[in-house]
Design a protein around this motif. Structure first.
Motif, PDB file in Angstrom:
ATOM      1  N   ASP A   1     -41.823  10.726 -35.481  1.00 50.25           N
ATOM      2  CA  ASP A   1     -43.112  11.321 -35.116  1.00 50.25           C
ATOM      3  C   ASP A   1     -43.076  11.977 -33.729  1.00 50.25           C
ATOM      4  O   ASP A   1     -43.991  11.832 -32.923  1.00 50.25           O
ATOM      5  N   GLY A   2     -41.982  12.674 -33.448  1.00 51.36           N
ATOM      6  CA  GLY A   2     -41.876  13.405 -32.185  1.00 51.36           C
ATOM      7  C   GLY A   2     -41.265  12.615 -31.044  1.00 51.36           C
ATOM      8  O   GLY A   2     -40.950  13.197 -29.992  1.00 51.36           O
ATOM      9  N   CYS A   3     -41.094  11.320 -31.197  1.00 52.37           N
ATOM     10  CA  CYS A   3     -40.465  10.513 -30.140  1.00 52.37           C
ATOM     11  C   CYS A   3     -38.966  10.784 -30.133  1.00 52.37           C
ATOM     12  O   CYS A   3     -38.306  10.710 -31.173  1.00 52.37           O
ATOM     13  N   THR A   4     -38.430  11.090 -28.981  1.00 54.23           N
ATOM     14  CA  THR A   4     -36.999  11.393 -28.878  1.00 54.23           C
ATOM     15  C   THR A   4     -36.222  10.289 -28.170  1.00 54.23           C
ATOM     16  O   THR A   4     -35.005  10.398 -27.991  1.00 54.23           O
ATOM     17  N   ALA A   5     -36.922   9.226 -27.752  1.00 53.14           N
ATOM     18  CA  ALA A   5     -36.247   8.118 -27.062  1.00 53.14           C
ATOM     19  C   ALA A   5     -37.023   6.826 -27.292  1.00 53.14           C
ATOM     20  O   ALA A   5     -38.241   6.838 -27.500  1.00 53.14           O
ATOM     21  N   ILE A   6     -36.285   5.717 -27.257  1.00 53.91           N
ATOM     22  CA  ILE A   6     -36.887   4.387 -27.361  1.00 53.91           C
ATOM     23  C   ILE A   6     -36.410   3.552 -26.182  1.00 53.91           C
ATOM     24  O   ILE A   6     -35.207   3.428 -25.947  1.00 53.91           O
ATOM     25  N   PHE A   7     -37.356   2.990 -25.442  1.00 52.76           N
ATOM     26  CA  PHE A   7     -37.042   2.041 -24.375  1.00 52.76           C
ATOM     27  C   PHE A   7     -37.462   0.660 -24.862  1.00 52.76           C
ATOM     28  O   PHE A   7     -38.641   0.412 -25.111  1.00 52.76           O
ATOM     29  N   CYS A   8     -36.497  -0.231 -25.007  1.00 55.56           N
ATOM     30  CA  CYS A   8     -36.750  -1.578 -25.524  1.00 55.56           C
ATOM     31  C   CYS A   8     -36.877  -2.570 -24.373  1.00 55.56           C
ATOM     32  O   CYS A   8     -36.122  -2.511 -23.400  1.00 55.56           O
ATOM     33  N   ALA A   9     -37.809  -3.515 -24.513  1.00 57.36           N
ATOM     34  CA  ALA A   9     -38.070  -4.486 -23.454  1.00 57.36           C
ATOM     35  C   ALA A   9     -37.018  -5.584 -23.384  1.00 57.36           C
ATOM     36  O   ALA A   9     -37.087  -6.450 -22.504  1.00 57.36           O
ATOM     37  N   SER A  10     -36.040  -5.572 -24.287  1.00 59.10           N
ATOM     38  CA  SER A  10     -34.919  -6.515 -24.213  1.00 59.10           C
ATOM     39  C   SER A  10     -33.754  -5.946 -25.004  1.00 59.10           C
ATOM     40  O   SER A  10     -33.939  -5.092 -25.883  1.00 59.10           O
ATOM     41  N   ASP A  11     -32.572  -6.441 -24.717  1.00 64.49           N
ATOM     42  CA  ASP A  11     -31.399  -6.020 -25.485  1.00 64.49           C
ATOM     43  C   ASP A  11     -31.474  -6.523 -26.922  1.00 64.49           C
ATOM     44  O   ASP A  11     -30.976  -5.872 -27.842  1.00 64.49           O
ATOM     45  N   ASN A  12     -32.080  -7.702 -27.125  1.00 62.44           N
ATOM     46  CA  ASN A  12     -32.252  -8.201 -28.487  1.00 62.44           C
ATOM     47  C   ASN A  12     -33.039  -7.199 -29.328  1.00 62.44           C
ATOM     48  O   ASN A  12     -32.689  -6.897 -30.470  1.00 62.44           O
ATOM     49  N   LEU A  13     -34.126  -6.680 -28.768  1.00 56.02           N
ATOM     50  CA  LEU A  13     -34.909  -5.678 -29.487  1.00 56.02           C
ATOM     51  C   LEU A  13     -34.093  -4.415 -29.729  1.00 56.02           C
ATOM     52  O   LEU A  13     -34.188  -3.788 -30.792  1.00 56.02           O
ATOM     53  N   ALA A  14     -33.290  -4.039 -28.734  1.00 60.27           N
ATOM     54  CA  ALA A  14     -32.472  -2.831 -28.872  1.00 60.27           C
ATOM     55  C   ALA A  14     -31.450  -2.981 -30.001  1.00 60.27           C
ATOM     56  O   ALA A  14     -31.170  -2.016 -30.727  1.00 60.27           O
ATOM     57  N   MET A  15     -30.904  -4.188 -30.164  1.00 60.41           N
ATOM     58  CA  MET A  15     -29.944  -4.428 -31.249  1.00 60.41           C
ATOM     59  C   MET A  15     -30.626  -4.245 -32.602  1.00 60.41           C
ATOM     60  O   MET A  15     -30.073  -3.659 -33.528  1.00 60.41           O
ATOM     61  N   GLY A  16     -31.856  -4.776 -32.714  1.00 59.14           N
ATOM     62  CA  GLY A  16     -32.590  -4.601 -33.955  1.00 59.14           C
ATOM     63  C   GLY A  16     -32.951  -3.155 -34.206  1.00 59.14           C
ATOM     64  O   GLY A  16     -32.888  -2.657 -35.344  1.00 59.14           O
ATOM     65  N   ALA A  17     -33.336  -2.444 -33.141  1.00 59.76           N
ATOM     66  CA  ALA A  17     -33.685  -1.033 -33.262  1.00 59.76           C
ATOM     67  C   ALA A  17     -32.478  -0.214 -33.705  1.00 59.76           C
ATOM     68  O   ALA A  17     -32.593   0.714 -34.519  1.00 59.76           O
ATOM     69  N   LEU A  18     -31.324  -0.561 -33.169  1.00 62.86           N
ATOM     70  CA  LEU A  18     -30.087   0.140 -33.514  1.00 62.86           C
ATOM     71  C   LEU A  18     -29.829   0.065 -35.013  1.00 62.86           C
ATOM     72  O   LEU A  18     -29.517   1.073 -35.664  1.00 62.86           O
ATOM     73  N   THR A  19     -30.018  -1.122 -35.580  1.00 66.58           N
ATOM     74  CA  THR A  19     -29.807  -1.307 -37.013  1.00 66.58           C
ATOM     75  C   THR A  19     -30.834  -0.534 -37.831  1.00 66.58           C
ATOM     76  O   THR A  19     -30.491   0.130 -38.820  1.00 66.58           O
ATOM     77  N   ALA A  20     -32.104  -0.621 -37.435  1.00 59.64           N
ATOM     78  CA  ALA A  20     -33.166   0.070 -38.177  1.00 59.64           C
ATOM     79  C   ALA A  20     -32.964   1.579 -38.177  1.00 59.64           C
ATOM     80  O   ALA A  20     -33.170   2.251 -39.202  1.00 59.64           O
ATOM     81  N   LEU A  21     -32.572   2.121 -37.039  1.00 58.64           N
ATOM     82  CA  LEU A  21     -32.367   3.566 -36.938  1.00 58.64           C
ATOM     83  C   LEU A  21     -31.186   4.012 -37.792  1.00 58.64           C
ATOM     84  O   LEU A  21     -31.258   5.025 -38.503  1.00 58.64           O
ATOM     85  N   LYS A  22     -30.108   3.256 -37.751  1.00 58.78           N
ATOM     86  CA  LYS A  22     -28.933   3.609 -38.559  1.00 58.78           C
ATOM     87  C   LYS A  22     -29.263   3.560 -40.043  1.00 58.78           C
ATOM     88  O   LYS A  22     -28.857   4.442 -40.819  1.00 58.78           O
ATOM     89  N   ASP A  23     -30.004   2.523 -40.451  1.00 62.47           N
ATOM     90  CA  ASP A  23     -30.375   2.389 -41.864  1.00 62.47           C
ATOM     91  C   ASP A  23     -31.236   3.563 -42.324  1.00 62.47           C
ATOM     92  O   ASP A  23     -31.213   3.944 -43.499  1.00 62.47           O
ATOM     93  N   ALA A  24     -32.019   4.114 -41.396  1.00 61.62           N
ATOM     94  CA  ALA A  24     -32.905   5.236 -41.727  1.00 61.62           C
ATOM     95  C   ALA A  24     -32.212   6.591 -41.594  1.00 61.62           C
ATOM     96  O   ALA A  24     -32.829   7.633 -41.816  1.00 61.62           O
ATOM     97  N   GLY A  25     -30.933   6.566 -41.206  1.00 66.16           N
ATOM     98  CA  GLY A  25     -30.192   7.816 -41.060  1.00 66.16           C
ATOM     99  C   GLY A  25     -30.481   8.550 -39.769  1.00 66.16           C
ATOM    100  O   GLY A  25     -30.161   9.742 -39.647  1.00 66.16           O
ATOM    101  N   VAL A  26     -31.095   7.865 -38.802  1.00 66.45           N
ATOM    102  CA  VAL A  26     -31.384   8.468 -37.500  1.00 66.45           C
ATOM    103  C   VAL A  26     -30.162   8.303 -36.607  1.00 66.45           C
ATOM    104  O   VAL A  26     -29.684   7.175 -36.399  1.00 66.45           O
ATOM    105  N   LYS A  27     -29.656   9.376 -36.062  1.00 66.46           N
ATOM    106  CA  LYS A  27     -28.440   9.330 -35.253  1.00 66.46           C
ATOM    107  C   LYS A  27     -28.766   9.030 -33.787  1.00 66.46           C
ATOM    108  O   LYS A  27     -29.702   9.588 -33.229  1.00 66.46           O
ATOM    109  N   ILE A  28     -27.956   8.146 -33.214  1.00 54.57           N
ATOM    110  CA  ILE A  28     -28.104   7.770 -31.806  1.00 54.57           C
ATOM    111  C   ILE A  28     -26.856   8.219 -31.048  1.00 54.57           C
ATOM    112  O   ILE A  28     -25.737   7.876 -31.452  1.00 54.57           O
ATOM    113  N   PRO A  29     -26.988   8.990 -29.997  1.00 56.50           N
ATOM    114  CA  PRO A  29     -28.216   9.460 -29.346  1.00 56.50           C
ATOM    115  C   PRO A  29     -28.645  10.875 -29.755  1.00 56.50           C
ATOM    116  O   PRO A  29     -29.534  11.438 -29.133  1.00 56.50           O
ATOM    117  N   ASP A  30     -28.003  11.447 -30.794  1.00 53.92           N
ATOM    118  CA  ASP A  30     -28.284  12.842 -31.144  1.00 53.92           C
ATOM    119  C   ASP A  30     -29.757  13.058 -31.493  1.00 53.92           C
ATOM    120  O   ASP A  30     -30.376  14.035 -31.050  1.00 53.92           O
TER     121      ASP A  30
END
Length: 350
Positions: free
Chosen positions: A249-278
């Motif tokens: 929805d137009g967001c080009t970056a995610i700032f996570c309040a912990s590394d644990n959250l970032a690990m979960g976000a990494l998995t969710a984005l990959k599963d959705a086909g969203v490339k990091i950091p492209d």
């Protein structure tokens, strides 16, 4: 210099290294006579390099601080991948007390912390002071303050300023991460967090501070709450966001309040086909997870956990040997650093 040699350093060694008389060293260290700034700095530099200042300080700690009583919420004690911050902090505390020859006694109950049990345990252990980790409930802090035993709150926040506090500069660090992303051209940034303690809220405050400081509308930033700090909950929250919005929805970056959250976000984005950091840049917070082993490696805010632990012990020592119980409580915040890795990406065109 090895530790065995450093323990033998004396005032004569300092005088030789600084090129001054022994009496001059004594005057500088004890403040007993006016000394020029140049000589004073030379003496202090030599004393610091040789480890003599640390040695003097440790002698004071041994005299005034012999036993520390450590109270930690039971949920932060299990040693697992979710508690890496807690265990890094507790391991650092253990090492610091061992280095200073201070006995560390752990509060043993598996129940929610309460002041009556902590005070009784501290007295039974003959503790000189209490280090309370995380638990910053006002009622608990007030009761511990009334015990007459020095207390240091580590990695918690005390709005009443009733006890000494040692904490990372969470608000500053949240702003640092967000400014770093704004500098790279991102404007619509998603802050993935959870409804945690006040320390977590400060990271959210810093997120919006960055927008305000740049004169940008805070509405450009969006907040997504997970049900907890666990990676699985981050995955659920972000997957739900992606499904409801049809993407980022137009967001080009995610700032996570912990590394644990970032690990979960990494998995969710990959599963959705969203490339990091492209497609989306990703930044975490803590710096203790294996962020350099993820793919891509995780850009994160590094919290100085070892230094926080050492300062908690030092603050307790200062209260006992220098300040006294009547001196107003102090709050010490340590700055954090951003570690740039692959997930943060480069500068984007706007």
């Amino acid at each position: 210099m090895d530790s065995q040699k450093s323990t033998k350093v004396g005032i004569k060694d300092v005088s030789e290294a600084a090129g001054v008389a022994i009496s001059t060293v004594s005057h500088v260290l004890n403040g007993t006579a006016p000394i020029s700034d140049e000589v004073r700095e030379r003496v202090l530099d030599a004393a610091r390099r040789l480890g003599y200042l640390a040695k003097r300080q440790q002698k004071g700690a041994i005299a005034s601080l012999t036993t520390v009583y450590l109270a930690v919420p039971p949920g932060n004690l299990p040693h697992n991948d979710l508690n890496l911050v807690s265990w890094t902090l507790l391991t650092s505390l253990t090492k610091e007390c061992k280095r200073r020859n201070i006995k560390l006694v752990l509060h043993g109950t598996g129940e929610e912390l309460n002041a009556t049990d902590i005070i009784a345990g501290a007295k039974a252990a003959g503790a000189s002071g209490i280090i309370l980790v995380y638990d910053d409930r006002p009622k608990l802090l007030k009761s511990l303050t009334n015990s007459g035993i020095p207390v240091v709150l580590l990695n918690g926040e005390d709005p009443s300023m009733s006890v000494d506090t040692v904490i990372p500069a969470n608000r500053y660090a949240g702003r640092l991460a967000t400014e770093w992303l704004l500098d790279r051209g991102h404007r619509r940034i998603l802050h993935l967090t959870w409804r945690g303690r006040s320390t977590i809220k400060r990271r959210l405050n810093g997120f919006f501070d960055a927008y305000s400081e740049r004169g940008l509308p805070e509405t450009l930033g969006e907040v997504l709450y997970a049900d907890s700090f666990e990676p699985a909950e981050a995955q659920k929250a972000l997957r739900r966001f992606l499904a409801e919005r049809g993407g980022m929805d137009g967001c080009t970056a995610i700032f996570c309040a912990s590394d644990n959250l970032a690990m979960g976000a990494l998995t969710a984005l990959k599963d959705a086909g969203v490339k990091i950091p492209d497609d989306v840049a990703l930044v975490g917070f803590d710096g203790v997870a294996l962020g350099d082993l993820t793919h891509p490696p995780l850009t994160t805010i590094s919290v100085p956990l070892s230094e926080l632990a050492a300062l908690a012990v030092q603050t307790l020592e200062n209260r006992l040997s220098i300040l006294g119980m009547k001196h107003p409580p102090c709050r010490i915040e340590l700055g954090c650093q951003l570690i740039e890795r692959g997930s943060g990406g480069g500068i984007i065109a706007r």
